[in-house]
Design a protein around this motif. Sequence first.
Motif, PDB file in Angstrom:
ATOM      1  N   UNK A 136       0.823  -1.219   0.000  1.00  0.00           N
ATOM      2  CA  UNK A 136       0.000   0.000   0.000  1.00  0.00           C
ATOM      3  C   UNK A 136       0.854   1.265   0.000  1.00  0.00           C
ATOM      4  N   UNK A 137       2.110   1.176   0.487  1.00  0.00           N
ATOM      5  CA  UNK A 137       2.983   2.352   0.484  1.00  0.00           C
ATOM      6  C   UNK A 137       3.237   2.872  -0.924  1.00  0.00           C
ATOM      7  N   UNK A 138       3.173   1.982  -1.902  1.00  0.00           N
ATOM      8  CA  UNK A 138       3.420   2.390  -3.288  1.00  0.00           C
ATOM      9  C   UNK A 138       2.186   3.017  -3.927  1.00  0.00           C
ATOM     10  N   UNK A 139       1.114   3.184  -3.142  1.00  0.00           N
ATOM     11  CA  UNK A 139      -0.087   3.818  -3.657  1.00  0.00           C
ATOM     12  C   UNK A 139      -1.118   2.865  -4.209  1.00  0.00           C
ATOM     13  N   UNK A 140      -0.883   1.567  -4.095  1.00  0.00           N
ATOM     14  CA  UNK A 140      -1.836   0.575  -4.586  1.00  0.00           C
ATOM     15  C   UNK A 140      -2.763   0.128  -3.465  1.00  0.00           C
ATOM     16  N   UNK A 141      -3.872  -0.508  -3.851  1.00  0.00           N
ATOM     17  CA  UNK A 141      -4.819  -1.015  -2.877  1.00  0.00           C
ATOM     18  C   UNK A 141      -4.537  -2.464  -2.515  1.00  0.00           C
ATOM     19  N   UNK A 142      -4.980  -2.876  -1.353  1.00  0.00           N
ATOM     20  CA  UNK A 142      -4.806  -4.258  -0.891  1.00  0.00           C
ATOM     21  C   UNK A 142      -6.110  -4.723  -0.260  1.00  0.00           C
ATOM     22  N   UNK A 143      -6.636  -5.851  -0.745  1.00  0.00           N
ATOM     23  CA  UNK A 143      -7.818  -6.476  -0.152  1.00  0.00           C
ATOM     24  C   UNK A 143      -7.391  -7.832   0.404  1.00  0.00           C
ATOM     25  N   UNK A 144      -7.609  -8.047   1.691  1.00  0.00           N
ATOM     26  CA  UNK A 144      -7.120  -9.246   2.376  1.00  0.00           C
ATOM     27  C   UNK A 144      -8.275 -10.193   2.672  1.00  0.00           C
TER      28      UNK A 144
END
Length: 525
Positions: free
Chosen positions: A25-33
């Motif tokens: 997420x630090x790179x600006x992308x989203x994460x769904x877990x």
Amino acid sequence: MAQIAYILLCHKDPSAVIEQARRLSRAGDGVAIHFDAKAPKEAFQAIKGAVSSLPNVVLSKRRMRCGWGEWSLVAATLSATETALEAFPEATHLFLLSGDCMPIKPAEYAHAYLDEHDMDFIECEDFFESDWIQTGLTEDRLAYRHFFNERSRPRLFYRSLELQKRLGLARAVPKDLAMRIGSQWWCLRRNTMERILSFTKERPDILRFFRTTWIPDETFFQTLVPHLVPSEQIRSRGLTFHLFSDYGKPVTFYNDHYGLLITQDALFARKISPEANELRQRLGRLYATKDVQIRVSDEGKRLYTFLANRGRSGQRYGPRFWEVESTLGREQELMVVACKKWHVGKRLLRALATHSNVPAVEYVFDEEAVPLPDLGGLQDSLEKRSRHRRAMLRMLFDHYETDRLVICIDPASLDLLRDFYADRSMTRLLEVECVYTDDFLKGHARRVGLAGPDTPEGTLQALLPALRNDLLSEGDRLRDAGFPEYYRIREHAAPEENIEPLARFFSIPNDRAEAIARNHEIFID
């Protein structure tokens, strides 16, 4: 620029999941877990508490109790995907990962790669024609309904399967679907995933079919993507580098695999050992790096196959039918020079030509471009020569009007030697034992595809001991074969030691053998 929504399928190690979510997420992308509902409650609560303060990280709205090979894995993926599409409307790609995955390229590189290649990346081989499945059930995965898990309830799994077979309950694949199979790990464009979700709502029969197939995570998306997307927009490969053993088990990567992993033509790798802390830290730092030059050599699978199977590949124990349909003849004498350094073998034959009138042919069964006379087309390709090896040699004997012939072969060609020694002709063998410097081994690795021009020096250095041992073991196998009329000369031996074997092998006087043995240019690299 591409925006990625990562789908993380996890079932253990909450601290690693949290760190992975932070990193991505630090790179600006989203994460769904999606965290397995069978995991301990406190593990899920730890993840929930940690990610609540992280921007661009969400938890799947529905949690499934997942089992290996079950529909639940697909259901979990669909649930997390729906959550990601809703939470990250700017996402252009959805990238499926596991908790064991790690990036092997910088985030900057990943975004640029997806911008450059407007494709869906998913392995989708023909289910019935490919050899993708190495072990276990094949057509029975689809033809019968599977209500039990093979791993947790194997007796019920196979009893149910056998009962359905006895009762003739086989079912057909949905008529409009061409079944495909491939790796679970993919990267799909947003509009492709939206098409899949719409299709599943329109076709409940498709969901019913896949819910009772075995290991649907290897067939569901792999079948629907080619069904819904034009083939020219699909690359039949994932962007997650992974390897499987001969027994179908994933290969685990450790700290010393860093140089290998970062050169692969992929964006992520699985599966990384939980104990490989140094590797995880180095890959994590790499992901955050900017303006770094990336080199791709992509020899990983060939390299693993070589290291895992050296000493086994290429061996067989019976001659092919076309190899026993002809003979060289009882009166013919075949002299075989086995030398790994082809330039050394060729020089030895040229030195012989100045001291003997015996015809000599260089690596006729190893090298495509070998000077050969016209033999009615049989000489045209390496494949033809190898398939009809005895006929090839017999025609060379006839062409040169001789009963003595010298050829060179690679020492790895043990099957050729067995075949020649099984013939009625007289066969002699001269092994040329060479010194293998590091520079030669590096060049050899590149020639046989175990390394590329951009393979890191560290990877090459790690490969050298195994490669050197493999070449030395080829000589051991020649000696262990117990071939009669076997001779050997050695590069590191004094010329006096090589005179007698050369004289006996070539059947030439000692003074001519001495002239060859003292020719120091033969062994120069």
